[in-house]
Scaffold this motif. Structure first.
Motif, short mmCIF file in Angstrom:
data_model
loop_
_atom_site.label_atom_id
_atom_site.label_comp_id
_atom_site.label_asym_id
_atom_site.label_seq_id
_atom_site.Cartn_x
_atom_site.Cartn_y
_atom_site.Cartn_z
N SER A 58 0.85 -1.19 0.00
CA SER A 58 0.00 0.00 0.00
C SER A 58 0.89 1.24 0.00
N PHE A 59 0.52 2.22 -0.81
CA PHE A 59 1.26 3.48 -0.82
C PHE A 59 0.36 4.58 -1.37
N ARG A 60 0.77 5.80 -1.12
CA ARG A 60 0.04 6.95 -1.65
C ARG A 60 0.69 7.37 -2.96
N TRP A 61 -0.15 7.68 -3.92
CA TRP A 61 0.29 8.30 -5.16
C TRP A 61 -0.54 9.56 -5.29
N GLY A 62 0.10 10.69 -5.08
CA GLY A 62 -0.66 11.95 -5.08
C GLY A 62 -1.71 11.92 -4.00
N GLU A 63 -2.95 12.12 -4.40
CA GLU A 63 -4.06 12.17 -3.44
C GLU A 63 -4.75 10.83 -3.24
N VAL A 64 -4.29 9.79 -3.93
CA VAL A 64 -4.98 8.50 -3.84
C VAL A 64 -4.14 7.46 -3.12
N GLN A 65 -4.82 6.55 -2.46
CA GLN A 65 -4.18 5.41 -1.83
C GLN A 65 -4.24 4.24 -2.81
N VAL A 66 -3.10 3.61 -3.03
CA VAL A 66 -2.99 2.50 -3.97
C VAL A 66 -2.68 1.22 -3.19
N PHE A 67 -3.37 0.16 -3.56
CA PHE A 67 -3.09 -1.17 -3.03
C PHE A 67 -2.63 -2.05 -4.19
N TRP A 68 -1.76 -3.00 -3.88
CA TRP A 68 -1.47 -4.08 -4.83
C TRP A 68 -1.47 -5.38 -4.04
N ARG A 69 -1.84 -6.46 -4.70
CA ARG A 69 -1.90 -7.75 -4.02
C ARG A 69 -1.71 -8.89 -5.00
N TRP A 70 -1.22 -10.00 -4.47
CA TRP A 70 -1.05 -11.22 -5.25
C TRP A 70 -2.22 -12.16 -5.01
N ASP A 71 -2.63 -12.85 -6.07
CA ASP A 71 -3.53 -13.99 -5.98
C ASP A 71 -2.85 -15.14 -6.70
N TYR A 72 -3.11 -16.34 -6.23
CA TYR A 72 -2.45 -17.54 -6.77
C TYR A 72 -3.51 -18.49 -7.32
N ALA A 115 -0.17 -19.94 -11.21
CA ALA A 115 -0.22 -18.74 -12.05
C ALA A 115 -0.43 -17.56 -11.10
N ARG A 116 0.52 -16.64 -11.09
CA ARG A 116 0.44 -15.48 -10.21
C ARG A 116 -0.28 -14.34 -10.93
N VAL A 117 -1.17 -13.66 -10.20
CA VAL A 117 -1.87 -12.50 -10.73
C VAL A 117 -1.66 -11.36 -9.75
N LEU A 118 -1.05 -10.30 -10.24
CA LEU A 118 -0.81 -9.10 -9.45
C LEU A 118 -1.87 -8.07 -9.82
N THR A 119 -2.68 -7.68 -8.86
CA THR A 119 -3.72 -6.69 -9.10
C THR A 119 -3.32 -5.38 -8.42
N VAL A 120 -3.39 -4.30 -9.19
CA VAL A 120 -3.08 -2.95 -8.70
C VAL A 120 -4.38 -2.17 -8.74
N MET A 121 -4.76 -1.59 -7.59
CA MET A 121 -6.07 -0.97 -7.47
C MET A 121 -6.04 0.25 -6.56
N LEU A 122 -7.05 1.06 -6.67
CA LEU A 122 -7.26 2.12 -5.69
C LEU A 122 -7.78 1.46 -4.42
N ALA A 123 -7.42 1.99 -3.28
CA ALA A 123 -7.86 1.41 -2.01
C ALA A 123 -9.38 1.31 -1.96
N GLU A 124 -10.06 2.30 -2.52
CA GLU A 124 -11.53 2.30 -2.48
C GLU A 124 -12.14 1.19 -3.34
N GLU A 125 -11.34 0.57 -4.20
CA GLU A 125 -11.83 -0.51 -5.04
C GLU A 125 -11.65 -1.88 -4.39
N TYR A 126 -10.97 -1.93 -3.27
CA TYR A 126 -10.68 -3.21 -2.61
C TYR A 126 -11.91 -3.81 -2.02
#
Length: 110
Positions: A66-80, A99-110
């Protein structure tokens, strides 16, 4: 044995995240709507992410960030997934069945 699996999952996750190889990378609509420059900057931050702590990485697998980019909070996560992407992987430490899937999303989309 469990420690070996954790070490191996962490190694596979880090390698795939840092290079975007041996995985699928998915960005959500919210990330895409920020524009190409933002997407490129956010993906660069995902690749270089190294702020793992016991609070945000309790299993030491480096499977979420999790990190901030500008005014938004970004999450990334792995699914297997299994290699057909039809169910959960039988063993995330084994790249021959995962098969690894990396999803990058806005925190509000989690």
């Amino acid at each position: 044995m469990a420690e070996f699996k954790t070490d191996r999952i962490r190694e596979l996750n880090d390698r795939a995240r840092q290079s975007f190889t041996s995985c699928r990378v998915v960005i959500t609509r919210g990330i895409a709507e920020l524009g190409d420059d933002a997407v490129n900057q956010i993906l660069a931050q995902v690749r270089s992410y190294d702020r793992f702590t016991p609070d945000n990485d309790p299993y030491q697998e480096h499977d979420f960030g999790s990190f901030r980019w500008g005014e938004v909070q970004v999450f990334w996560r792995w699914d297997y997934y299994d290699l057909e992407y039809s169910m959960h992987s039988p063993d995330p430490a084994d790249e021959t069945v995962t098969a690894r899937v990396l999803t990058v999303m806005l925190a509000e989309e989690y």
